[in-house]
Motif scaffolding. Structure first.
Motif, PDB file in Angstrom:
ATOM      1  N   GLY A   1     -10.192  -2.174   5.664  1.00  0.00           N
ATOM      2  CA  GLY A   1     -11.336  -1.393   5.215  1.00  0.00           C
ATOM      3  C   GLY A   1     -10.969   0.069   5.031  1.00  0.00           C
ATOM      4  N   GLU A   2     -10.151   0.596   5.945  1.00  0.00           N
ATOM      5  CA  GLU A   2      -9.676   1.976   5.826  1.00  0.00           C
ATOM      6  C   GLU A   2      -8.830   2.148   4.561  1.00  0.00           C
ATOM      7  OE1 GLU A   2      -7.583   3.035   9.364  1.00  0.00           O
ATOM      8  OE2 GLU A   2      -9.283   2.592  10.683  1.00  0.00           O
ATOM      9  N   ALA A   3      -7.922   1.199   4.321  1.00  0.00           N
ATOM     10  CA  ALA A   3      -7.063   1.272   3.132  1.00  0.00           C
ATOM     11  C   ALA A   3      -7.896   1.146   1.855  1.00  0.00           C
ATOM     12  CB  ALA A   3      -5.998   0.180   3.178  1.00  0.00           C
ATOM     13  N   TYR A   4      -8.945   0.329   1.913  1.00  0.00           N
ATOM     14  CA  TYR A   4      -9.831   0.148   0.765  1.00  0.00           C
ATOM     15  C   TYR A   4     -10.523   1.465   0.401  1.00  0.00           C
ATOM     16  CZ  TYR A   4     -13.915  -1.542  -1.876  1.00  0.00           C
ATOM     17  OH  TYR A   4     -14.883  -1.743  -2.825  1.00  0.00           O
TER      18      TYR A   4
ATOM     19  N   VAL B   1       0.824  -1.205   0.000  1.00  0.00           N
ATOM     20  CA  VAL B   1       0.000   0.000   0.000  1.00  0.00           C
ATOM     21  C   VAL B   1       0.861   1.258   0.000  1.00  0.00           C
ATOM     22  CG1 VAL B   1      -1.677   1.336   1.323  1.00  0.00           C
ATOM     23  CG2 VAL B   1      -1.963  -1.137   1.081  1.00  0.00           C
ATOM     24  N   GLY B   2       1.782   1.343   0.953  1.00  0.00           N
ATOM     25  CA  GLY B   2       2.607   2.547   1.084  1.00  0.00           C
ATOM     26  C   GLY B   2       3.414   2.854  -0.162  1.00  0.00           C
ATOM     27  N   ALA B   3       4.015   1.821  -0.763  1.00  0.00           N
ATOM     28  CA  ALA B   3       4.838   2.023  -1.953  1.00  0.00           C
ATOM     29  C   ALA B   3       3.994   2.545  -3.115  1.00  0.00           C
ATOM     30  CB  ALA B   3       5.532   0.720  -2.341  1.00  0.00           C
TER      31      ALA B   3
ATOM     32  N   MET C   1       0.298  -4.969   4.323  1.00  0.00           N
ATOM     33  CA  MET C   1      -1.003  -4.805   3.698  1.00  0.00           C
ATOM     34  C   MET C   1      -0.756  -4.473   2.238  1.00  0.00           C
ATOM     35  SD  MET C   1      -4.008  -2.410   5.202  1.00  0.00           S
ATOM     36  CE  MET C   1      -2.966  -0.943   5.222  1.00  0.00           C
ATOM     37  N   SER C   2      -1.451  -5.161   1.337  1.00  0.00           N
ATOM     38  CA  SER C   2      -1.123  -5.055  -0.087  1.00  0.00           C
ATOM     39  C   SER C   2      -2.341  -4.673  -0.923  1.00  0.00           C
ATOM     40  CB  SER C   2      -0.573  -6.380  -0.607  1.00  0.00           C
ATOM     41  OG  SER C   2       0.511  -6.795   0.164  1.00  0.00           O
ATOM     42  N   PHE C   3      -2.047  -3.903  -1.965  1.00  0.00           N
ATOM     43  CA  PHE C   3      -3.022  -3.637  -3.022  1.00  0.00           C
ATOM     44  C   PHE C   3      -2.801  -4.697  -4.088  1.00  0.00           C
ATOM     45  CE2 PHE C   3      -3.056   1.241  -2.218  1.00  0.00           C
ATOM     46  CZ  PHE C   3      -4.124   1.113  -1.357  1.00  0.00           C
TER      47      PHE C   3
END
Length: 281
Positions: free
Chosen positions: A178-181, A74-76, A279-281
């Protein structure tokens, strides 16, 4: 004789300095840069630095990004997204050319582009967030290995592979992704909200993959085409039809040069290993 040799060398140096100064003042001309975002997105620094250099280069009038990535952390992905925004803030357009796959984090970094092209069979979409947990406690017990965690809080060793997740941990992790989504959806709607509404986006943002053709129908992609089409589109948007395009070379360490593609394969293997708790996209 030596006197004339020294004079000759001195004059040669002066001439070289003047020639170098003259060359440095000659305009490079208008250019369109092409960079690759390839493989699992884990380390954003090389890509971010490239985009930053191109942002500052006055001869570069537009950027084409060739995305061939199944996603990543996510961050990258968010760092590259932000770098693209900074590039666009200079008034320079960005066009994305999707290759074989531009899914999840690969789509995330494509979203801020002014224009997105994909091949009909490009695999894209996969909009969602995932945290993977592999528990091998029973296996370790069979070979006589036990692990004890000394921690300061009940969530400190969440995703510990030596035990199962508790119901409370599962709920906590679900809230986190859920927040990252929601961040993912917001990042897409920021630049493509007028092409795909929130309701339609949510209907397909369930992790499913899409072909380039289907993504175009939905408004996630603007046009079907390849890298050359993307370059021409970048020139058109930037208003520089005669600009020269150039590929920005990959920055490789000595180890990468020796091992070649094996480094990338190791990255992919690592990203799906039990130790990949990001956590990954």
């Amino acid at each position: 004789m030596r006197k004339w040799i020294f004079i000759g060398l001195f004059l040669l140096i002066i001439a070289f300095v003047m020639f170098s100064a003259l060359i440095s003042r000659v305009p490079v001309g208008e250019r369109v840069a092409i960079i690759n975002i390839k493989g699992v997105i884990v380390n954003p620094i090389p890509t971010v630095r490239k985009i930053e250099r191109l942002r500052k280069d006055k001869s570069v009038k537009a950027l084409v990004i060739r995305v061939d990535s199944p996603g990543g952390s996510v961050g990258a992905s968010q760092e590259i997204y932000r770098a693209i925004e900074r590039f666009k803030a200079e008034g320079k357009p960005v066009v994305v050319s999707m290759g074989n796959v531009a899914a999840s984090g690969g789509y995330y970094v494509s979203a801020p582009a002014d224009y997105i092209l994909a091949n009909p069979g490009t695999i894209t979409g996969s909009i969602g967030v995932i945290i993977q947990h592999v528990a091998y406690r029973e296996l370790m017990e069979k070979i006589g290995v036990k692990a004890t965690a000394i921690k300061t809080g009940k969530f400190k060793d969440t995703l510990n592979p030596f035990r199962e997740l508790t119901p409370e941990e599962k709920e906590y992790l679900q809230e986190t992704i859920g927040e990252a989504y929601e961040q993912f959806l917001k990042a897409i709607l920021k630049y493509r909200g007028n092409k795909i509404g929130e309701e339609k986006l949510r209907s397909v943002a369930d992790g499913r993959v899409l072909t380039g053709e289907r993504a175009k129908e939905l408004g996630l992609v603007d046009e079907l085409g390849g890298i050359e089409d993307a370059v021409q589109k970048a020139k058109e948007i930037a208003g520089v039809p005669k600009a020269r395009e150039f590929f920005v070379p990959e920055e490789k360490s000595l180890l990468q040069k020796v091992l070649g593609g094996e480094i990338e394969e190791l990255k992919i293997l690592n990203s799906y290993s039990p130790l990949f708790y990001l956590m990954s996209f």
